[in-house]
Design an enzyme around this catalytic site. Structure first.
Site, PDB file in Angstrom:
ATOM      1  N   ARG A  58      29.139  38.181  51.469  1.00  0.00           N
ATOM      2  CA  ARG A  58      28.872  36.734  51.519  1.00  0.00           C
ATOM      3  C   ARG A  58      28.815  36.222  52.955  1.00  0.00           C
ATOM      4  O   ARG A  58      28.179  35.196  53.232  1.00  0.00           O
ATOM      5  CB  ARG A  58      29.892  35.989  50.658  1.00  0.00           C
ATOM      6  CG  ARG A  58      29.726  36.336  49.176  1.00  0.00           C
ATOM      7  CD  ARG A  58      30.796  35.721  48.309  1.00  0.00           C
ATOM      8  NE  ARG A  58      32.104  36.295  48.485  1.00  0.00           N
ATOM      9  CZ  ARG A  58      32.607  37.303  47.753  1.00  0.00           C
ATOM     10  NH1 ARG A  58      31.879  37.861  46.813  1.00  0.00           N
ATOM     11  NH2 ARG A  58      33.811  37.766  47.978  1.00  0.00           N
ATOM     12  N   GLU A  95      46.016  46.148  48.933  1.00  0.00           N
ATOM     13  CA  GLU A  95      47.246  46.182  48.146  1.00  0.00           C
ATOM     14  C   GLU A  95      47.551  47.628  47.725  1.00  0.00           C
ATOM     15  O   GLU A  95      48.676  48.107  47.818  1.00  0.00           O
ATOM     16  CB  GLU A  95      47.080  45.272  46.930  1.00  0.00           C
ATOM     17  CG  GLU A  95      48.374  44.973  46.230  1.00  0.00           C
ATOM     18  CD  GLU A  95      48.155  44.047  45.050  1.00  0.00           C
ATOM     19  OE1 GLU A  95      47.041  43.513  44.903  1.00  0.00           O
ATOM     20  OE2 GLU A  95      49.114  43.886  44.288  1.00  0.00           O
TER      21      GLU A  95
END
Ligand code: AMP
Length: 175
Positions: A58, A95
């Protein structure tokens, strides 16, 4: 808040507990897209910029429009293995596991002034890796800009603590 209200939130995407901030609803809206790009440009009026570096994917949409307006070059910061020529890369922690961003070895010349752009900053891991790459190429990071900051995840604070000027157009509390 004309920009913030044009961003769609999708709960539990791509996994439970994540509030995905979907900017396609902003991009597909002619007024909203122009407004967002114009607001990002405003901060850097009169600032010398040689390259806009946009983070996949994006950041390409925003960065391409900004580079056109600045009449400067555009550098894609891509995910692992996507660029066809020789690259330099940086791994960064997710993560679970790691990811990697890369730029072409010749994308940025020493001393060039580079503005980093992406749609969103969360933990700041992606942006920090991109900043490190720009500096490895001996570019000068003149700022980092985002449509959205998730302040509770601390990424913008972390970049600012390292001395980078961070600018974002709106914030969403929580994750
Ligand atoms: P981070 O490295 O944690 O700052 O994550 C930033 C990158 O992940 C950006 O390229 C974002 O597009 C994407 N991202 C992270 N969290 C979200 C979210 N809640 N909604 C949409 N995109 C996200």
């Amino acid at each position: 808040m004309p920009i913030r209200s044009r961003i769609r939130t999708i709960p539990d995407y791509p996994k439970p507990g994540i509030q995905f901030r979907d900017v396609t609803t902003l991009f597909q809206d002619a007024t909203g897209f122009r407004l967002a790009v114009d607001e990002l440009l405003k901060t850097y009026q009169g600032v010398a910029i040689d390259k806009v570096a946009g983070i996949e994917a994006r950041g390409f949409v925003l960065g391409g429009a900004m580079a056109h307006q600045f009449e400067c070059g555009f550098v894609p910061v891509r995910k692992r293995g996507k660029l066809p020529w020789q690259t330099i890369g940086r791994d960064y922690a997710l993560e679970y596991g790691t990811d990697r961003v890369e730029i072409h070895v010749d994308a940025i010349a020493p001393g060039e002034r580079v503005l980093l752009v992406d749609d969103l900053i969360a933990t700041g891991g992606t942006a920090q890796a991109a900043v490190d790459l720009i500096e490895e190429a001996q570019g000068i990071v003149i700022g980092c800009c985002f449509l959205i900051d998730l302040p509770d995840l601390g990424g913008s604070r972390r970049l600012e603590a390292r001395g980078y000027a961070v600018h974002s157009l709106c914030q969403f509390e929580g994750e």
